[in-house]
Write a protein that holds these residues in place. Structure first.
Motif, PDB file in Angstrom:
ATOM      1  N   LEU B 778       0.820  -1.173  -0.034  1.00  0.00           N
ATOM      2  CA  LEU B 778       0.099   0.136   0.034  1.00  0.00           C
ATOM      3  C   LEU B 778       0.948   1.208  -0.081  1.00  0.00           C
ATOM      4  CD1 LEU B 778      -2.839  -0.889   2.535  1.00  0.00           C
ATOM      5  CD2 LEU B 778      -2.866  -1.033   0.118  1.00  0.00           C
ATOM      6  N   GLN B 779       1.980   1.207   0.505  1.00  0.00           N
ATOM      7  CA  GLN B 779       2.897   2.405   0.554  1.00  0.00           C
ATOM      8  C   GLN B 779       3.344   2.871  -0.657  1.00  0.00           C
ATOM      9  OE1 GLN B 779       3.369   3.694   3.635  1.00  0.00           O
ATOM     10  NE2 GLN B 779       2.658   2.058   4.754  1.00  0.00           N
ATOM     11  N   SER B 780       3.560   2.085  -1.702  1.00  0.00           N
ATOM     12  CA  SER B 780       3.702   2.338  -3.203  1.00  0.00           C
ATOM     13  C   SER B 780       2.404   2.979  -3.925  1.00  0.00           C
ATOM     14  CB  SER B 780       4.483   1.394  -3.828  1.00  0.00           C
ATOM     15  OG  SER B 780       3.599   0.337  -3.906  1.00  0.00           O
ATOM     16  N   GLU B 781       1.372   2.652  -3.547  1.00  0.00           N
ATOM     17  CA  GLU B 781       0.114   2.915  -3.860  1.00  0.00           C
ATOM     18  C   GLU B 781      -0.175   4.566  -3.970  1.00  0.00           C
ATOM     19  OE1 GLU B 781      -1.885   0.661  -5.826  1.00  0.00           O
ATOM     20  OE2 GLU B 781      -0.019  -0.380  -5.535  1.00  0.00           O
ATOM     21  N   ARG B 782       0.613   5.056  -3.112  1.00  0.00           N
ATOM     22  CA  ARG B 782       0.432   6.717  -2.919  1.00  0.00           C
ATOM     23  C   ARG B 782       0.705   7.366  -4.192  1.00  0.00           C
ATOM     24  NH1 ARG B 782      -0.387  11.075  -2.731  1.00  0.00           N
ATOM     25  NH2 ARG B 782      -0.318  12.544  -1.163  1.00  0.00           N
ATOM     26  N   GLU B 783       1.442   6.646  -5.046  1.00  0.00           N
ATOM     27  CA  GLU B 783       1.944   7.336  -6.173  1.00  0.00           C
ATOM     28  C   GLU B 783       0.710   7.607  -7.170  1.00  0.00           C
ATOM     29  OE1 GLU B 783       4.848   5.166  -7.979  1.00  0.00           O
ATOM     30  OE2 GLU B 783       6.292   5.534  -6.454  1.00  0.00           O
ATOM     31  N   SER B 784      -0.570   6.844  -6.983  1.00  0.00           N
ATOM     32  CA  SER B 784      -1.385   6.893  -7.740  1.00  0.00           C
ATOM     33  C   SER B 784      -2.477   7.967  -7.378  1.00  0.00           C
ATOM     34  CB  SER B 784      -2.267   5.698  -7.723  1.00  0.00           C
ATOM     35  OG  SER B 784      -1.549   4.548  -8.424  1.00  0.00           O
ATOM     36  N   GLY B 785      -2.232   8.495  -6.253  1.00  0.00           N
ATOM     37  CA  GLY B 785      -3.122   9.423  -5.401  1.00  0.00           C
ATOM     38  C   GLY B 785      -3.511   9.162  -4.169  1.00  0.00           C
ATOM     39  N   GLY B 786      -3.745  10.203  -3.279  1.00  0.00           N
ATOM     40  CA  GLY B 786      -3.965   9.722  -1.900  1.00  0.00           C
ATOM     41  C   GLY B 786      -5.275   9.162  -1.774  1.00  0.00           C
ATOM     42  N   PHE B 787      -5.154   8.263  -0.920  1.00  0.00           N
ATOM     43  CA  PHE B 787      -6.422   7.342  -0.584  1.00  0.00           C
ATOM     44  C   PHE B 787      -6.502   6.810   0.740  1.00  0.00           C
ATOM     45  CE2 PHE B 787      -2.640   4.536  -1.150  1.00  0.00           C
ATOM     46  CZ  PHE B 787      -2.811   3.519  -0.251  1.00  0.00           C
ATOM     47  N   ARG B 788      -7.695   6.403   1.091  1.00  0.00           N
ATOM     48  CA  ARG B 788      -7.977   5.845   2.463  1.00  0.00           C
ATOM     49  C   ARG B 788      -8.058   4.365   2.304  1.00  0.00           C
ATOM     50  NH1 ARG B 788     -10.608  10.881   2.915  1.00  0.00           N
ATOM     51  NH2 ARG B 788      -9.782  12.187   4.672  1.00  0.00           N
ATOM     52  N   VAL B 789      -7.845   3.647   3.357  1.00  0.00           N
ATOM     53  CA  VAL B 789      -8.291   2.323   3.477  1.00  0.00           C
ATOM     54  C   VAL B 789      -9.431   2.377   4.690  1.00  0.00           C
ATOM     55  CG1 VAL B 789      -7.528   0.148   4.147  1.00  0.00           C
ATOM     56  CG2 VAL B 789      -5.800   1.640   2.984  1.00  0.00           C
ATOM     57  N   LEU B 790     -10.475   1.528   4.145  1.00  0.00           N
ATOM     58  CA  LEU B 790     -11.489   1.384   4.939  1.00  0.00           C
ATOM     59  C   LEU B 790     -11.566  -0.025   5.770  1.00  0.00           C
ATOM     60  CD1 LEU B 790     -14.146   2.006   6.481  1.00  0.00           C
ATOM     61  CD2 LEU B 790     -15.437   1.466   4.201  1.00  0.00           C
ATOM     62  N   TRP B 791     -11.120   0.076   6.915  1.00  0.00           N
ATOM     63  CA  TRP B 791     -11.135  -1.310   7.627  1.00  0.00           C
ATOM     64  C   TRP B 791     -12.321  -1.593   8.409  1.00  0.00           C
ATOM     65  CZ3 TRP B 791      -6.448  -3.943   7.817  1.00  0.00           C
ATOM     66  CH2 TRP B 791      -5.268  -3.179   7.333  1.00  0.00           C
ATOM     67  N   VAL B 792     -12.968  -2.583   7.997  1.00  0.00           N
ATOM     68  CA  VAL B 792     -14.374  -2.920   8.686  1.00  0.00           C
ATOM     69  C   VAL B 792     -14.445  -4.326   9.173  1.00  0.00           C
ATOM     70  CG1 VAL B 792     -15.193  -3.488   6.381  1.00  0.00           C
ATOM     71  CG2 VAL B 792     -16.895  -2.652   8.035  1.00  0.00           C
ATOM     72  N   GLY B 793     -15.270  -4.514  10.218  1.00  0.00           N
ATOM     73  CA  GLY B 793     -15.332  -5.867  10.731  1.00  0.00           C
ATOM     74  C   GLY B 793     -15.711  -5.675  12.206  1.00  0.00           C
ATOM     75  N   ASP B 794     -15.360  -6.868  12.874  1.00  0.00           N
ATOM     76  CA  ASP B 794     -15.737  -6.698  14.660  1.00  0.00           C
ATOM     77  C   ASP B 794     -14.314  -5.722  14.894  1.00  0.00           C
ATOM     78  OD1 ASP B 794     -16.714  -8.830  16.759  1.00  0.00           O
ATOM     79  OD2 ASP B 794     -14.998  -7.501  17.504  1.00  0.00           O
ATOM     80  N   PRO B 795     -14.940  -4.940  16.102  1.00  0.00           N
ATOM     81  CA  PRO B 795     -13.936  -3.901  16.401  1.00  0.00           C
ATOM     82  C   PRO B 795     -12.597  -4.469  17.412  1.00  0.00           C
ATOM     83  CG  PRO B 795     -16.135  -3.250  16.951  1.00  0.00           C
ATOM     84  CD  PRO B 795     -16.356  -4.622  16.349  1.00  0.00           C
ATOM     85  N   THR B 796     -12.984  -5.528  17.767  1.00  0.00           N
ATOM     86  CA  THR B 796     -12.117  -6.292  18.446  1.00  0.00           C
ATOM     87  C   THR B 796     -10.536  -6.501  17.499  1.00  0.00           C
ATOM     88  OG1 THR B 796     -12.690  -8.274  18.210  1.00  0.00           O
ATOM     89  CG2 THR B 796     -13.443  -7.034  20.342  1.00  0.00           C
ATOM     90  N   VAL B 797     -10.828  -6.763  16.376  1.00  0.00           N
ATOM     91  CA  VAL B 797      -9.642  -7.077  15.431  1.00  0.00           C
ATOM     92  C   VAL B 797      -9.323  -5.824  14.623  1.00  0.00           C
ATOM     93  CG1 VAL B 797     -10.258  -9.435  15.584  1.00  0.00           C
ATOM     94  CG2 VAL B 797     -11.181  -8.135  13.646  1.00  0.00           C
ATOM     95  N   LEU B 798      -9.986  -5.023  14.661  1.00  0.00           N
ATOM     96  CA  LEU B 798      -9.637  -3.585  14.024  1.00  0.00           C
ATOM     97  C   LEU B 798      -8.388  -2.876  14.203  1.00  0.00           C
ATOM     98  CD1 LEU B 798     -13.093  -2.061  12.646  1.00  0.00           C
ATOM     99  CD2 LEU B 798     -11.688  -3.907  11.631  1.00  0.00           C
ATOM    100  N   PRO B 799      -7.800  -2.184  13.503  1.00  0.00           N
ATOM    101  CA  PRO B 799      -6.562  -1.259  14.145  1.00  0.00           C
ATOM    102  C   PRO B 799      -7.026  -0.105  14.207  1.00  0.00           C
ATOM    103  CG  PRO B 799      -6.796  -1.399  11.550  1.00  0.00           C
ATOM    104  CD  PRO B 799      -7.742  -2.210  12.004  1.00  0.00           C
ATOM    105  N   LEU B 800      -6.329   0.582  15.355  1.00  0.00           N
ATOM    106  CA  LEU B 800      -6.643   1.919  15.864  1.00  0.00           C
ATOM    107  C   LEU B 800      -7.783   2.035  16.435  1.00  0.00           C
ATOM    108  CD1 LEU B 800      -5.311   3.714  12.612  1.00  0.00           C
ATOM    109  CD2 LEU B 800      -3.983   3.103  14.558  1.00  0.00           C
ATOM    110  N   ASP B 801      -8.451   3.200  16.650  1.00  0.00           N
ATOM    111  CA  ASP B 801      -9.683   3.403  17.389  1.00  0.00           C
ATOM    112  C   ASP B 801     -10.707   3.216  16.490  1.00  0.00           C
ATOM    113  OD1 ASP B 801      -8.255   3.765  19.970  1.00  0.00           O
ATOM    114  OD2 ASP B 801      -7.285   5.491  18.975  1.00  0.00           O
ATOM    115  N   PRO B 802     -11.722   2.250  16.565  1.00  0.00           N
ATOM    116  CA  PRO B 802     -12.503   2.286  15.571  1.00  0.00           C
ATOM    117  C   PRO B 802     -13.799   3.205  15.648  1.00  0.00           C
ATOM    118  CG  PRO B 802     -12.800   0.371  16.789  1.00  0.00           C
ATOM    119  CD  PRO B 802     -11.542   0.915  17.150  1.00  0.00           C
ATOM    120  N   PHE B 803     -14.480   3.388  14.811  1.00  0.00           N
ATOM    121  CA  PHE B 803     -16.081   4.168  15.039  1.00  0.00           C
ATOM    122  C   PHE B 803     -16.892   2.599  15.005  1.00  0.00           C
ATOM    123  CE2 PHE B 803     -13.673   7.149  12.399  1.00  0.00           C
ATOM    124  CZ  PHE B 803     -14.077   8.312  12.988  1.00  0.00           C
ATOM    125  N   VAL B 804     -17.829   2.684  15.772  1.00  0.00           N
ATOM    126  CA  VAL B 804     -18.795   1.710  15.986  1.00  0.00           C
ATOM    127  C   VAL B 804     -20.089   1.915  15.476  1.00  0.00           C
ATOM    128  CG1 VAL B 804     -19.556  -0.201  17.472  1.00  0.00           C
ATOM    129  CG2 VAL B 804     -17.380   0.655  17.754  1.00  0.00           C
TER     130      VAL B 804
END
Lengths: 510, 1047
Positions: B778-804
């Motif tokens: 993903l680090q190299s994908e920045r060249e194609s333009g800024g982007f976000r990754v949407l992590w979705v699933g059970d909050p217990t396995v998501l990275p960082l501080d999820p919205f619920v």
């Protein structure tokens, strides 16, 4: 030198409450409190959770049959797999978008031709209570063509309807027959068909539609008279992204009277439909059929609308995809409650049992039927009917029975003709009678449907609304509402051919 | 003989005086020993006798009594009848020693010394000889410990640029003549110093205002500047009793005053050029030191470092006058003294004083010696052996974390560089979710600080924070239990029971940084709150304990910076004491703890402004506070602390069994505290189990947080069990009590076994990899333009501080990759963030198959659904229907991914920033009231990514420049200096209409506001430090009124 004696100080203070020695009698209350806490918790812990694990009826219905989009849907997507998109094709396809919602809807019909060709879309508006018919060829003319493996590559259609309360059917038209059925609301990983055949004069086509932007890999297996068949060429079959592949089953399963199909998707998801085209070479049948597959085998199936008549044949096919044999009971349901005995029918492992429905309806009265397994293995049940002179029409039709019941079913009326026979049959499998109303939106669309007929359906009986008699026009959207869960199916037999189809269920009415 | 020059002077009798045995043909200089005494102990006689036994023939002795409570004249006369005694009202050493200016008239040298110094017989002679030989103005002896003459104390002294003294001698260093050798030194202490009398007069004696702490430094420095040499003559030896603190109440040196005086001396005698850098660096260093002092709660050692600078800066005029005077007397330059200075003294001193665990320890070397000594002494003790074994198991169990680093799972996100974290903290725009103006979290500053201490190694800092949670938490439990029982063994057992608990292991396995921080720091919080609450009775006591309260607030602020729910721990502890009150009393104590907790929370909130204010306003987004989890734990799981891979089996039951002994057999305070500890545990368990049992659809904090409280209760109770065994059972006849004790011991052993078993994998159940590593592409994908990754699933396995979302589905947005610690403690959800949840809800409910379209304006290029916290972690089922919903989306193309992760690419993705062709701008809805519908219906045509930095892009346009941050009026964009019209595409984002092609510069104009808020925060912290300093100083000054400083 000795240390001086300590200076006299104040008398030691009495320890504050809780810090000094509590009397021994205080231990018992503490132990009781702790013990009671643990005991109460243990009692609740052992009693299980209060949370209901019973799935909602609506969810169950939606998992089994196509359902009308929820009224508050932002959009709903329908997938129509089978059909061709060029005039004169083997199954010229048209999309019918009906709107039973509370507002006019907009729809985007996208034809995915597959291969390197880009999809083409067309936007249409659907008035409230009305329906719109869109021939696929009017969006994109794309002839079906065989690929290197002998499979047919043709268009799949995705219909996105922006707004709730919509349903989408499609009709395919052959040389002398018309077949109609609802499109799928969801793609899936398993699809089952019971009523297939590769006998002489029968073209059995399994349409596999992958509307997604990544390829799907599918395994096709068959339960036939000759046993289980898994053609090597149909294992790990790639259905490319945004394309439809049709498998001419006869090319892989030769001359089998009963061919039940299971399409299992290893990677991705697809929509599968099956059509049967009985040509003049067929000894008993003519016409074109269309069925949407069942996402899973079930233990109970019901279908109304069997009308015994001269020149017509009705068969129910029970497919068992499990390796172990099972047994089903088939029981007819007439207009009046009757005490018929269910007929047991053994079904071998990975095989299909065929039951001629004429043997159930000796009285000649219309009837429906219920099929229940008496053993653990679930089955798939599909009806295959055909008409020939002296019947009112010539043609064939298939439809899966329904494993679920709902209080509401919706239909696009279809090609009704005064000289034909068109009706909606309703089966009440419950133990209490049900009041069933037939509603129809005004021709061309309207805010509210009006009641065009009402009848009481006894328990374990069926009833039939004659659409022609009730004056329903072909462009009207028809709604069946009941005060108890029922199953509704439409039967049209007329100059344009014959078709059978379950309605599209209203999950919230379930 | 010298003659008196002034009427007040007198000739001192001496050994070489008239009537002595000196040879009249040899004119030898007279030395006047000036002994300053105050409230002397038995050491006075020894000191005088040593003077009397000197082999130098012309030595007179003047004893100046600095206002002792009792007249020591008789004692002096008894020990050394020749000594002259002068009693002065001055309480300080310097002023008393200055009596020599007026009293001595016939001496060539003055030997100024303390009254607790015993000189070797030849010391005076040797110093005098060296003074003549080297033409020195000041000569000092080698000083050794009087109690252990093998141990060196000083052989001359040096200072660093900030006036911090340095002896060059490690604590306890044995004298092996390794420092012997006459040499120039920066100064010698007034423990014993030989100074030429004329020089002493020329300098005006000691500057009395530099006492305590810098009078000798000042004298020698001025002597140096006047051109005199200052030497140490190690052949001359003096033994020092170091009895400054043994002269009665309050006699110990005032550390704050010493720090003030040292800085005064530096400010007075350093050159102006030196001060140009010394002042700012000194203030900054003191600021950092004060922060660390506050955080480490070393109030006993708190020198109010910053306060010393503040005190001197307030006396700017006095300093300026003194500098003028010093300039007049200056004969050499500062640079000539540079070789005599030491470097980094303060840092070494701070480490020695504040990092070491033992108050007596002054340096790492001493720590090592103490540890070896303690080990030698205590190795035979079973408890120590157990600690050593468990420490070894801890190291073994952490080996892969220590060698390979902590995987970036959950909130164990990777820490970027210090500058990155600080710039994120200083940024006016918070780049979490879809962006926000909310203040950045101070946890970033804490991370940056810790990273700085390990020289910028963020991975090491993160690993240490995670792995050290065990011993830090254990030490906290030790302190808490030690405070309760006043005994060592129970406290150690409580510490072990706490560290053995599965809670930290499960927190590590799941990547829960906040609960882990709470586990580590929670016992300290409770310990301080309890200590403060127990002391506070009456207004005066409250004032005295203010420092404790401030320390609590500071530590609570630090803990809250890591875990926003930390204050609830204290409140829950207070509730536990009050709930136990009907059974064992102590309701008032509970109330005091509650009040203390509230006050500490208020202080913490103030210290964390403005972030804390933003959190307080996040009521609509409880997930932002940590209410993100819906643990499916049954009662047995909760009681066994089995919220993750650790805790299964019987091990945790063993700890509970160990904790039960104090409740069953304890008496008196032990029973009382055992009850409270058990109530604590029950509350902790209940906080986890009740929601799981009765409200499974309600999101709650991570179970490890509340279980930390339960773990602490169990640990304290287990520790009390040892106390019960010692006090209430041992020595009695074998019976039921002994059986219970045996069961408890076995239970503890079972707990140890569980801990040992979990140590096998070397990472405490943490995954052996992480998603950022697996998705490195993903680090190299920045060249194609800024982007976000949407992590979705059970909050217990998501990275960082999820919205619920309402149905419990969690989601997190990361930028241009898998995210790092800059995106921790995300900003509370606002309207734009909720749109992501709406889109997911529509997809999950099957009401749209165009999720990609819905999130395309948010620049979501990838949708990731993990079913494990990381590769190899325990699987966790995703929310029902979510996998099918994602698989059914028409615009999401599934990509290959490791097991446990389902990854899709959004074929409808719009980069950020991106430019919509001028001809297609009409298709972009502006200011829509229904952003979801707008996104769904919009098929943006020609979109091209804007290359380069958003603030200085490559040429783009003309068209509509889309900037997918939540709309805010402070966003602006310019092209070739022209400000572009700011619009609101899709009803939530930012867009700028560019009518011509050019380089776009997108800026956020609210940065000044952020700087203002940071300034406010700094002011609040400074105000807090001033209050701490004043409180500490006032507390020390109050008893000082009744005493005088000791020499």
């Amino acid at each position: 030198m000795t240390a001086p004696p300590p200076a006299p100080g104040p008398a030691p203070r009495r320890p504050p409450p809780g810090r000094g020695d509590p009397p021994e009698r205080r231990r018992l209350p503490v132990l009781i409190v702790v013990g009671v806490c643990v005991a109460i918790a243990a009692a609740f812990g052992l009693s299980g959770t209060d949370a209901s694990t019973t799935p909602r009826a609506g969810n169950t219905i939606a998992a089994a049959v196509p359902t009308v989009a929820e009224p508050d849907s932002v959009s709903s997507t329908w997938y129509c797999a089978e059909g061709t998109g060029s005039p004169g094709g083997r199954a010229d396809e048209a999309i019918i978008i009906a709107n039973a919602g509370k507002a006019a809807a907009r729809a985007l019909v996208t034809v995915m031709p597959g291969g390197q060709d880009e999809p083409e879309s067309r936007r249409v508006s659907v008035p409230r209570g009305g329906q719109v018919r869109v021939p696929v060829s009017s969006v994109l003319q794309t002839p079906e063509h065989p690929d290197d493996a002998g499979l047919l590559v043709g268009p799949g259609v995705v219909v996105e309807v922006f707004g709730g309360g919509s349903l989408v059917e499609h009709e395919i038209e052959g040389e002398s027959d018309l077949a109609v059925g609802p499109c799928a609301r969801e793609a899936g990983r398993d699809w089952y068909f019971a009523a297939g055949t590769t006998e002489r004069g029968a073209e059995d086509n399994a349409a596999l539609f992958n509307p997604f932007p990544d390829d799907a890999i599918v395994d096709l297996t068959f339960a036939t008279d000759a046993g289980f068949i898994a053609p090597a060429d149909l294992q790990a079959l790639v259905v490319p992204q945004r394309s439809r592949v049709t498998v001419p089953v006869a090319n892989f399963v030769r001359r089998q009277a009963q061919v039940a199909l299971h399409a299992h998707v290893r990677t991705g998801r697809i929509v599968a439909e099956q059509s049967l085209n009985f040509t003049t070479e067929n000894e008993t049948r003519r016409g074109l059929t269309l069925s949407l597959g069942a996402p899973s085998p079930e233990s109970s199936w019901s279908l109304p609308g069997v009308v015994p008549e001269d020149g017509a044949s009705h068969a129910v096919l029970v497919a068992n995809f499990d390796t172990s044999a099972t047994e089903v009971e088939i029981e007819p349901r007439f207009d009046e409650a009757s005490s018929t005995r269910p007929r047991p029918v053994p079904v071998g492992g990975r095989s299909v049992a065929v039951v001629d429905l004429a043997s159930l309806g000796d009285s000649g009265a219309p009837f429906g039927f219920e099929v229940r397994t008496t053993r653990a293995s679930p089955v798939v049940v599909e009806q295959l009917a055909s008409w020939a002179p002296p019947a009112a029409a010539t043609g064939s039709a298939t439809t899966l029975a329904s494993p679920v019941q709902s209080r509401g079913w919706v239909f696009a009326a279809g090609r009704l003709t005064p000289e034909g026979d068109a009706g909606v049959s309703v089966l009440n499998p419950g133990r209490k009678s049900a009041t069933v109303r037939l509603l129809a939106y005004a021709s061309g669309g309207a805010d509210q449907p009006t009641s065009v007929g009402e009848m009481r359906v006894p328990a374990r009986a069926q009833a039939r609304f004659d659409l022609v008699e009730l004056g329903v026009e072909p462009d009207q959207v028809v709604v069946v509402r009941a005060d108890a869960p029922v199953i509704a199916a439409r039967r049209i037999v007329g100059p344009t051919g014959a078709s059978l189809a379950l309605g599209v269920a209203e999950p919230d009415a379930g | 003989m010298a003659t008196a020059e002034s009427p007040g002077t007198q000739a001192l009798p001496g050994n070489g005086g008239e009537g002595g045995n000196r040879d009249p043909r040899i004119e030898i200089p007279t030395v006047a020993a000036v002994v300053v005494t105050r409230n002397p102990g038995a050491w006075l006689e020894q000191a005088l006798l040593s003077l009397g036994s000197q082999d130098y023939p012309s030595l007179a002795v003047l004893v100046v009594d600095a206002a002792s409570d009792e007249d020591p004249s008789d004692r002096i006369a008894g020990a050394l009848p020749e000594a002259v005694v002068r009693r002065v009202p001055h309480p300080g050493f310097a002023a008393a020693a200055n009596e020599a200016l007026y009293t001595v008239r016939n001496a060539t040298f003055l030997l100024i010394c303390h009254d607790d110094v015993v000189l070797d017989p030849g010391a005076v002679r040797l110093m005098l000889e060296e003074a003549f030989r080297s033409n020195a103005g000041v000569v000092g002896p080698k000083i050794v410990d009087a109690d252990n003459p093998e141990v060196l104390l000083e052989v001359g002294r040096s200072i660093d640029s900030f006036g911090n003294p340095h002896t060059g001698i490690e604590p306890g260093e044995i004298d092996q003549e390794q420092h012997d050798g006459v040499r120039d030194v920066f100064y010698v202490s007034d423990t014993a110093m030989l100074v030429r009398t004329d020089l002493f007069h020329e300098l005006g004696g000691f500057d009395a205002s530099r006492f305590p702490g810098a009078e000798d430094l000042d004298l020698c420095w001025r002597a140096r500047l006047a051109g005199a040499r200052v030497l140490v003559a190690p052949d001359a030896r003096a033994q020092h009793h170091q009895a400054a603190g043994d002269r009665g109440e309050g006699a110990a040196p005032d550390a704050a005053a010493m720090a003030r005086n040292r800085i005064s001396t530096v400010l007075t005698l350093s050159s102006a050029r030196t001060l140009l850098w010394v002042v700012p660096v000194g203030i900054a260093g003191s600021f950092v030191e004060s922060l660390l002092l506050t955080i480490t709660l070393r109030r006993g050692r708190q020198r109010s470092a910053l306060g010393a600078w503040w005190w001197n800066l307030r006396r700017f005029r006095e300093i300026r006058r003194a500098r003028r005077q010093a300039r007049r007397d200056r004969r050499i330059e500062d640079r000539d003294l540079r070789q005599l200075r030491a470097r980094g003294v303060r840092l070494r001193g701070f480490v020695a004083e504040h990092v070491a665990t033992d108050d007596r320890v002054r340096s790492f070397a001493d720590v090592g010696r103490s540890a070896v000594s303690a080990a030698t002494e205590k190795t035979r003790q079973p408890l120590f052996a157990l600690v050593a074994v468990l420490a070894l198991i801890w190291v073994v169990g952490s080996r892969h974390l220590l060698t390979g680093g902590v995987p970036a799972v959950g909130t164990f996100a990777r820490w970027p560089g210090v500058l990155d974290m600080l710039s994120t903290y200083a940024s006016g725009w918070r780049y979490t979710g879809l962006g926000s103006t909310t203040a950045a979290p101070p946890g970033l500053v804490a991370m940056a600080g810790i990273t700085t201490t390990v020289f910028g190694a963020g991975g090491l800092a993160r690993t240490l924070v995670v792995v050290l949670a065990f011993p830090v938490g254990g030490y906290g439990a030790y302190r808490l239990t030690r405070g309760i029982t006043q005994s060592f063994a129970p406290a150690v057992v409580a510490a072990l029971a706490y560290a053995l608990n599965p809670v930290p292991r499960n927190a590590i396995a799941a990547g829960r940084l906040g609960p882990l921080a709470l586990f580590a720091l929670g016992p300290f919080l409770i310990s301080i709150a309890l200590r403060y609450a127990e002391r506070v009775r009456g207004a005066q006591a409250r004032r005295r304990a203010l420092t404790g309260l401030l320390g609590l607030g500071a530590l609570l602020a630090f803990t809250t910076a890591w875990y926003p729910l930390a204050p609830l721990l204290l409140l829950t502890f207070a509730a536990a004491i009050m709930l136990a009150a009907p059974l064992v009393g102590g309701f008032r104590l509970g109330v005091r703890v509650l009040v203390t907790s509230v006050l500490g929370t208020v202080i913490a909130v103030l210290l964390l402004v403005p972030w804390s204010v933003a959190l307080l306003g996040a009521g609509d987004d409880p997930a932002g506070l940590g209410f993100s989890f819906r643990p499916q734990l049954d009662l047995a799981d909760v009681l066994r602390f089995h919220s993750g891979p650790a805790g299964a089996g019987w091990a945790a039951w063993g700890l509970a069994a160990a904790a039960s002994m104090a409740l069953l057999l304890g008496r008196g305070p032990r029973f009382t505290w055992a009850t409270r500890a058990w109530i604590m545990a029950i509350i902790g368990w209940a906080l986890v189990w009740l929601p799981a049992r009765f409200a499974p659809d309600v999101s709650v904090p991570a179970p490890e947080a509340a279980l930390s409280l339960a773990a602490l209760g169990v640990a304290v109770a287990a520790g009390l069990g040892v106390s019960v065994f010692v006090e209430d059972i041992r020595g009695r006849r074998i019976g039921l009590r002994q059986s219970v004790a045996a069961v408890a011991a076995v239970g503890f052993a079972v707990g140890v076994l569980g801990f040992t078993a979990d140590a096998g994998d070397g990472r405490w159940g943490a995954p052996d990899g992480d998603w950022p590593e697996a998705l490195a592409f993903l680090q190299s994908e920045r060249e194609s333009g800024g982007f976000r990754v949407l992590w979705v699933g059970d909050p217990t396995v998501l990275p960082l501080d999820p919205f619920v979302a309402a149905d419990g589905t969690g989601y997190t947005l990361t930028r241009n990759g898998s995210g790092d610690a800059r995106e921790l403690w995300r900003a509370p959800s606002d309207r734009a963030d909720a749109l992501v949840g709406d889109a997911l809800e529509l997809a999950s409910e099957g009401r749209t198959d165009r999720l990609g379209h819905l999130v395309a304006p948010m620049s979501v290029r990838y949708v990731a659904m993990p079913t494990r916290a990381g590769p190899g972690a325990s699987p966790q089922a995703p929310p029902a229907g979510l996998p099918a919903a994602l698989a059914g989306q028409l615009d999401l193309a599934r990509l290959g991914a490791p097991a446990g992760l389902t990854l899709y690419e959004n074929t409808a993705w719009i980069p950020t920033p991106a430019t919509v062709r001028l001809t297609d701008t009409e298709s972009v809805p502006l200011g829509s009231k229904n952003p979801t519908g707008a996104a769904l219906r919009t098929d943006v045509g020609g979109v091209t990514a804007v290359r380069g930095s958003p603030s200085d892009s490559a040429p783009t346009g003309p068209g509509l420049v889309l900037w997918s941050e939540a709309f805010d009026g402070d966003w602006s964009a310019t092209v070739t200096g022209k400000t572009l019209r700011h619009v609101k595409p899709f009803g939530w984002a930012n867009g700028f209409t560019a009518s011509e092609r050019g380089s776009v510069s997108i800026n956020y104009d609210g940065q000044l506001r952020r700087y203002g808020l940071i300034s406010l925060q700094v002011l609040l912290v400074l105000a807090f430090l001033v209050v701490v300093w004043r409180s500490t100083a006032a507390r020390r000054a109050r008893p000082d009124r009744a005493r005088r400083p000791s020499p």
